[in-house]
Scaffold this active site. Sequence first.
Site, short mmCIF file in Angstrom:
data_model
loop_
_atom_site.label_atom_id
_atom_site.label_comp_id
_atom_site.label_asym_id
_atom_site.label_seq_id
_atom_site.Cartn_x
_atom_site.Cartn_y
_atom_site.Cartn_z
N ASP A 82 0.84 -1.20 0.00
CA ASP A 82 0.00 0.00 0.00
C ASP A 82 0.88 1.26 0.00
O ASP A 82 0.39 2.36 -0.26
CB ASP A 82 -0.99 0.02 1.17
CG ASP A 82 -0.36 -0.29 2.52
OD1 ASP A 82 -0.92 0.13 3.55
OD2 ASP A 82 0.69 -0.97 2.57
N ASP A 164 3.79 3.25 9.10
CA ASP A 164 2.46 2.81 9.55
C ASP A 164 2.16 3.15 11.00
O ASP A 164 0.99 3.19 11.39
CB ASP A 164 2.33 1.29 9.36
CG ASP A 164 1.90 0.90 7.95
OD1 ASP A 164 2.03 -0.28 7.59
OD2 ASP A 164 1.42 1.79 7.22
N HIS A 224 -1.05 6.61 7.00
CA HIS A 224 -2.50 6.47 6.85
C HIS A 224 -3.18 7.49 7.75
O HIS A 224 -2.80 7.65 8.90
CB HIS A 224 -2.99 5.08 7.29
CG HIS A 224 -2.48 3.94 6.48
ND1 HIS A 224 -2.91 3.67 5.21
CD2 HIS A 224 -1.59 2.98 6.79
CE1 HIS A 224 -2.29 2.58 4.75
NE2 HIS A 224 -1.49 2.14 5.70
#
Lengths: 394, 55
Positions: A82, A164, A224
Site C-alpha cells: 500500500d 504505519d 495512513h
Amino acid sequence: MKPIEIAKDIYDVGVNDWNIRDFHGYSTYQGTSYNAFLIIDEKITLIDTVKKEFADQLLENIAKIVDPKKIDYVISNHTEMDHSGGLPRILHYIGEDKPLYCSKMGLKNLSRHFPQQWNYHGVANGEELSLGKRTLTFLETRMLHWPDSMFTYVKEDKILFSSDAFGQHYAGHEKFDDQLGDEIMFHAKKYYANILLLYSPLILKLLNNVTELGLEIDMICPDHGIIWRKDPGRIINAYAKWASQEPEQKAVVVYDTMWHSTETMAEAIAQGIVEEGVIARPIHIRSSHRSDIMTEVLDAAAVIVGSPTINNQLFPTVSDFLIYMKGLKPKNKIGAAFGSYGWSGESVKLINQELEAMKFDIIDPGVKIQYVPDQDGKNACFELGRKIGKTIKR
Amino acid sequence: MDKYVCSMCGYIYDPKQGDMDNGISPGTKFEDLPDNWKCPGCGASKEKFKKMRTQ
C-alpha cells in the site's frame, strides 16, 4: 485529494482510498488514505508512494508542486504494497537511476516484491542524509510492523515520518488532528488493536528510545489517516497506554450460535457481569467484524468465548475469531468458555485449550448446557458472569 | 557463550538471560534451544538466527 502543505516546503501528496472496505481482513468503513510526502529542498525528496492503482494520482499531485522528474531521492520507509505499490510507476517516470533509500531489511524485502534493479541504498539505524537545508535521520523500527519498517526524522522541522505507526484507516478531507474531533481516537485504537497489539513490548521500547534520544517531535506524519500536528503527545500517550495492556473494568462475551441457545447463555453471562458493576457486551460474531471485536478486546479485562459444537468442532466463525485474537497476543486477560451442545459438546474444552495457549487466566472450567437453557442453566450462566465481574474488580 | 541475532527482526538471544517467557532458563546455550523454539520478536524459526560477532 489535492496536495497539502504541512510545513514550509513539505507537502502531503498522498491519496484517499474512499471506497476500500476490506483491508486484508480489517474492515475499513471510512476507507483509508495512503500518505506520501514531498520535501522541496536542494535535493527534492519523496517519502513513500501509494497503492499501485493510485500511482497516477500521486504523480498528478506531485506535478502540482514540482515536475516529478526533478525528484532526486525516494525514501521507502516500509515495503508493504500500500506504500511501495507506486514505486514501479514513479521510478520509471522519474528515472530508475534515482537513489532509493530503505532499511537493510527493506533492501531484501523490496527485491522480493519487485523485479526491477533499482538504485537501492540500504541505510543503517541512525544514518543521516542531507537534503540541503534539512537532514533526514533514518530510525530502524523492525517489526513495527514488518522487518523492513523504519521512520524518517527531520530534525530541523521536528517532523517524524512514522510509516504505519500512529496511523488510522480514515479517508477524509481533514488531514490534521485539530480538524477532527475525538472520533479519530477510535480509528487509531482500532488500528492499534488489529495491527500493532502483538508488538506492544517493542512499542514500549521504541517510546523509551525516542525519549532517550531526546527527539523533539512537533508533528507526526503517519502513512495512513490524519497527521498529528496540534498534539502529537496525544497519540504517543495513547500508544504507551495501549502497549502497557492494562485493562479497563470491562468484559466482552464473544459468541456464535446456531439456534439461539448459546446466545441465551451469552446474554445471561453478560447480565451477571453487569450485576457486579462491570461493563459487559455480548458480541455475536456473525453480526460483527473480527476487527471491530478485536478493538473491544484491546482494553477488556476478560474475554469470555462461547460456541456451539458442530460435528465435534467449534463453530467455524469462533475458530476464525480465536485464531485472529491469538495472533495479536493480547496480555493480562481473564478467560472462560461456554456453549450449548446437542450430544458430544467439545466446544468448551476446545475453547479452553485455545485460551490456555494464549496464556489467559482461565478462572472457571466453563458452562455447557444441552440444547435450550432452562432456568437452572441460565442461573449458572448468570453466576459465572458474577464470578467474572468480581474477579475483574479485584 | 555466544549471543545469536535473528536475521529477520534483529532480536538478540542472550544465553545469560535465556527466554523466560517461553520456559528457557538463563544459562541455556543457543545450540541447546529446542528445534521448535521460535524467535520471541517475530516468530521466525531457529535457522534464521546467526551467531553475533563479538566486537
